[in-house]
Motif scaffolding. Structure first.
Motif, PDB file in Angstrom:
ATOM      1  N   ASP A 125       0.864  -1.185   0.000  1.00 53.28           N
ATOM      2  CA  ASP A 125       0.000   0.000   0.000  1.00 53.28           C
ATOM      3  C   ASP A 125       0.899   1.234   0.000  1.00 53.28           C
ATOM      4  O   ASP A 125       2.067   1.161   0.418  1.00 53.28           O
ATOM      5  N   PHE A 126       0.373   2.337  -0.463  1.00 56.93           N
ATOM      6  CA  PHE A 126       1.155   3.576  -0.404  1.00 56.93           C
ATOM      7  C   PHE A 126       0.225   4.781  -0.394  1.00 56.93           C
ATOM      8  O   PHE A 126      -0.929   4.697  -0.800  1.00 56.93           O
ATOM      9  N   ALA A 127       0.742   5.884   0.102  1.00 55.08           N
ATOM     10  CA  ALA A 127       0.003   7.152   0.063  1.00 55.08           C
ATOM     11  C   ALA A 127       1.020   8.250  -0.218  1.00 55.08           C
ATOM     12  O   ALA A 127       2.185   8.151   0.183  1.00 55.08           O
ATOM     13  N   SER A 183      -1.608   7.252   8.584  1.00 58.04           N
ATOM     14  CA  SER A 183      -2.921   6.866   9.100  1.00 58.04           C
ATOM     15  C   SER A 183      -3.683   6.137   7.996  1.00 58.04           C
ATOM     16  O   SER A 183      -4.624   5.401   8.259  1.00 58.04           O
ATOM     17  N   ARG A 184      -3.302   6.350   6.756  1.00 61.03           N
ATOM     18  CA  ARG A 184      -3.965   5.670   5.643  1.00 61.03           C
ATOM     19  C   ARG A 184      -3.385   4.275   5.403  1.00 61.03           C
ATOM     20  O   ARG A 184      -4.105   3.350   5.081  1.00 61.03           O
TER      21      ARG A 184
END
Lengths: 461, 269
Positions: free
Chosen positions: B123-125, B207-208
């Motif tokens: 996952d990444f943001a 937080s994501r």
């Protein structure tokens, strides 16, 4: 150095000429031969930008020339501006509406309903000979002018700007005002206080949070729909009957049914029968408002369904689709990704929620047409509470067998910005499917930054 | 000098710097780091040529090249282009296989990346539209205080207090900083506040995607000791000490991916 332009190959001409005519609202017909001539002679001169081979704007050096409806949607798109001019000249009433709404009452009142995007397309289509770069700059200029005249804090206000300054002969500003867009409130207020008093304004109001389970809410909205039709009648000087509305509802239900059947066919096979661009442009016809002519949209949609069924039956893979592409579902209003570049990176767009929930909401064909229309509108899944919208979206994601979900919202699209995070969190929690949220600048030259994120997401999948 | 073996290169063209790494037999053989110019093709080539020169190699000696970073689409010298998110994941995993969380801060963006034991992105943001929380933000602040960019971290670490700062926007923060200076706040305390405001912004990204140990900090800003400390405090983690210049991680990942592609395409057995 001149721009390199795509050309339709003569090799496919004979087959294309065997395809169906397009029939328009006024009963006129355009033959495949006329379409071919336009796309190969007039089109490249008037709109070279749409033929430009330019990866950053999503054009390929080849398109699916064996899919006749792909050429026809291209034709309808290129002729849109000229057709609007002609319709206006012939006395047709034209209303400015907002995205995300069905247009049955406008069709009943013999009125062309244009969303902000289409208003922009009409305006920008008036100028010929532009390459992609010039076209983008023109659209950016419209947006900047709207920022100046209305607000920097809203996304798609360019259409209102064109109405305000009298660029386009719009007769009435008549949006449903509690649907999804925050920019519509800026536009409506700007118009209310703006200089162009010749264009009538009517807000088709309905209760907050939709409340489709409450008869009073449906009745309240139905009364507003009656007011809308009355206003359109005043603009065109003719009365719309209930029979007119029934005819419009049946016509639009046919479009909605064809659109959902086409989507189901497309989703029924592991081999994508078209590329993302063709899929989206065909499914988008279901609302019948996409090209400013409901009958034209319907005739292309009917033909498209037959072709897609045939392709699915024969296991035909869409043009330029890679083997086993990663399937992306795109969420958000007035957004999309660069489809050809994303396909080059190994993905395909299998669905979008934008403009889709009202295509899946049929209007009941017995009883009071205004009440039925109001009830269907209040039930649009896209406009419901976050949890309800997310649950409906999950259904669409599962049907489409998407591998990943990207939620995009434009700068200033405050509604979508607010709901994006809880919606993707809900989807992620319920399905385990990877998600990604991206904010973008409408009409900005931001291709690389956005594509970088999309490609990283595809690589991750 | 006789050249033998298989060489794989990764070239990472970022907004502020272009970096390259050459791998030989699974080891880092040479590296190059230059400032990015307006022409991203030229910047990438300069970084690659620097590494080639250090290694005593010619471009023809390279079996496979992967381009990454914002300049990857303008990298005619590369066999393939891969996004820097994937490259930072692979590069980190190559050096530190126990790492599961990466903070990458470059010139124009910051990223929170989660990876699995194979170095694949889970996952990444990323920051969206604003320069706040990026190397460019720190550059602006270095300009305000008229100090060298590389000294910002150590100045922040000498602070006796942390002045709360806005992490909303670079322009807001710059204006806030000027007001604080005018009020007589000590520069080191303001700079400490700036570092913490950036760290808070990064914490929001996590937080994501969540945090799992071990945690690694890559990109040019990772050389800033004040930033490292602020992030450790904001995320309540201990950051793994890098084995090489953390600015080279993306290029290293690209070189690792180049080796994988070469193997897949039968160019290297």
């Amino acid at each position: 150095m001149g721009k390199q332009l795509f050309r339709y190959s003569e090799d496919n001409k004979a087959k294309f000429l065997e395809s169906d005519n397009i029939t328009f609202n006024d009963g006129s017909v355009v033959t495949p031969e006329e379409i071919w001539d336009y796309l190969t002679v007039e089109g490249p001169v008037k709109y070279p930008g749409t033929y430009e081979i330019n990866l950053s704007q999503g054009n390929r050096d080849s398109r699916d020339e064996t899919l006749p409806t792909s050429l026809k949607t291209h034709y309808l798109s290129l002729t849109f501006s000229a057709r609007m001019e002609k319709a206006k000249k012939n006395g047709k009433t034209i209303a400015f509406i907002q995205g995300g709404q069905a247009v049955d009452p406008y069709t009943a009142a013999d009125t062309i309903a244009l969303r902000p995007f289409l208003v922009g397309q009409w305006y920008h289509g008036r100028e010929h000979g532009n390459d992609i770069y010039k076209s983008v700059l023109r659209r950016k200029q419209s947006k900047e002018t709207a920022f100046h005249d209305m607000s920097f804090e809203a996304c798609q206000t360019g259409g209102y700007e064109h109405v305000q300054v009298g660029d386009l002969p719009i007769d009435v500003v008549a949006p449903y005002t509690v649907l999804r867009c925050s920019d519509v409130s800026y536009g409506v207020e700007a118009h209310r206080h703006g200089p162009n008093k010749d264009v009538k304004l009517i807000n088709v109001d309905f209760p907050m949070r939709h409340q489709a389970d409450k008869p009073w809410a449906i009745e309240y909205f139905a009364r507003n729909l009656k007011k809308l039709v009355k206003t359109l009648d005043e603009a065109r000087g003719k009365k719309t009957t209930e029979d007119d509305l029934w005819r419009a509802i049946r016509l639009h239900n046919e479009g909605r049914r064809l659109g959902t059947e086409l989507a189901d066919l497309w989703w029924s096979t592991d081999i994508p029968p078209t590329n993302s661009d063709d899929r989206n442009s065909l499914v988008a016809l279901a609302n019948l408002d996409m090209h400013g002519d409901v009958q034209a949209s319907l005739s292309v949609l009917k033909e498209a369904k037959k072709i897609i069924a045939e392709r699915v039956k024969n296991g035909v893979k869409g043009h330029a689709v890679t083997d086993n592409p990663k399937r992306l579902f795109i969420l958000g209003s007035c957004v999309g990704i660069n489809e050809s570049r994303s396909e080059d990176a190994g993905a395909i767009v299998v669905g979008k929620d934008d403009q889709w929930s009202h295509c899946t909401s049929l209007v009941e064909e017995e009883g009071d047409p205004y009440y039925n229309l109001a009830k269907a509108t209040l039930e649009y899944p896209y406009e419901q509470s976050i949890e309800k919208r997310a649950q409906w979206t999950i259904e669409q994601i599962r049907k489409s067998r998407a591998d990943g979900v990207i939620f995009i919202h434009n700068w200033g699209c405050n509604t979508q910005a607010a709901v994006s995070r809880p919606i993707v969190d809900f989807i992620k929690r319920e399905t385990g499917i990877p998600t990604y949220i991206h904010e973008r600048d409408l009409h900005g030259l931001r291709d690389e930054q956005e594509q970088n994120r999309v490609n990283a997401f595809i690589e991750m999948l | 000098m006789t050249i033998s073996g298989n060489y794989f290169a990764g070239v990472d063209v970022g907004s502020l710097a272009a970096k390259s790494v050459i791998l030989k037999d699974g080891e880092i053989f040479a590296t190059g780091l230059v400032q990015s110019g307006v022409n991203s093709v030229e910047s990438g080539l300069n970084a690659l040529n620097l590494a080639l020169e250090t290694a005593g190699l010619k471009k023809e000696d390279l079996t496979y090249i992967v381009g990454t970073g914002y300049g990857r689409v303008s990298a005619p010298y590369a066999n393939k282009a891969v996004t820097e998110i994937t490259c930072h994941a692979k590069g980190t995993n190559y050096l530190h296989p126990t790492v599961r969380t990466i903070i990458d801060m470059g010139g124009q963006d910051c990223k929170a990346i989660r990876i699995d034991p194979d170095g694949a992105v889970v996952d990444f943001a990323m920051n969206d539209k604003c320069a706040a929380g990026t190397g460019r933000f720190l550059e602006v602040m270095a300009g305000v205080f008229k100090v060298k960019l590389e000294d910002l971290g150590s100045i922040a670490l000498s602070a006796t207090d942390t002045v709360p700062m806005s992490s909303t926007c670079t322009v807001f923060a710059e204006s806030e900083t000027i007001s604080l200076v005018a009020r007589g706040e000590k520069p080191e305390n303001i700079l400490n506040g700036i570092h913490h405001s950036i760290a808070n912004r990064i914490a929001g990204l996590f937080s994501r995607v969540g945090i799992e140990s071990d945690v690694f900090f890559s990109g040019g800003v990772a050389k800033n000791s004040g930033m490292k400390t602020a992030i450790e405090q904001a995320l309540k983690v201990s950051i793994v000490k890098p084995e090489i210049d953390p600015q080279l991680i993306g290029a290293l990942g690209a070189a690792v991916i180049a080796r994988n592609f070469a193997k897949k395409e039968g160019l290297w057995v």
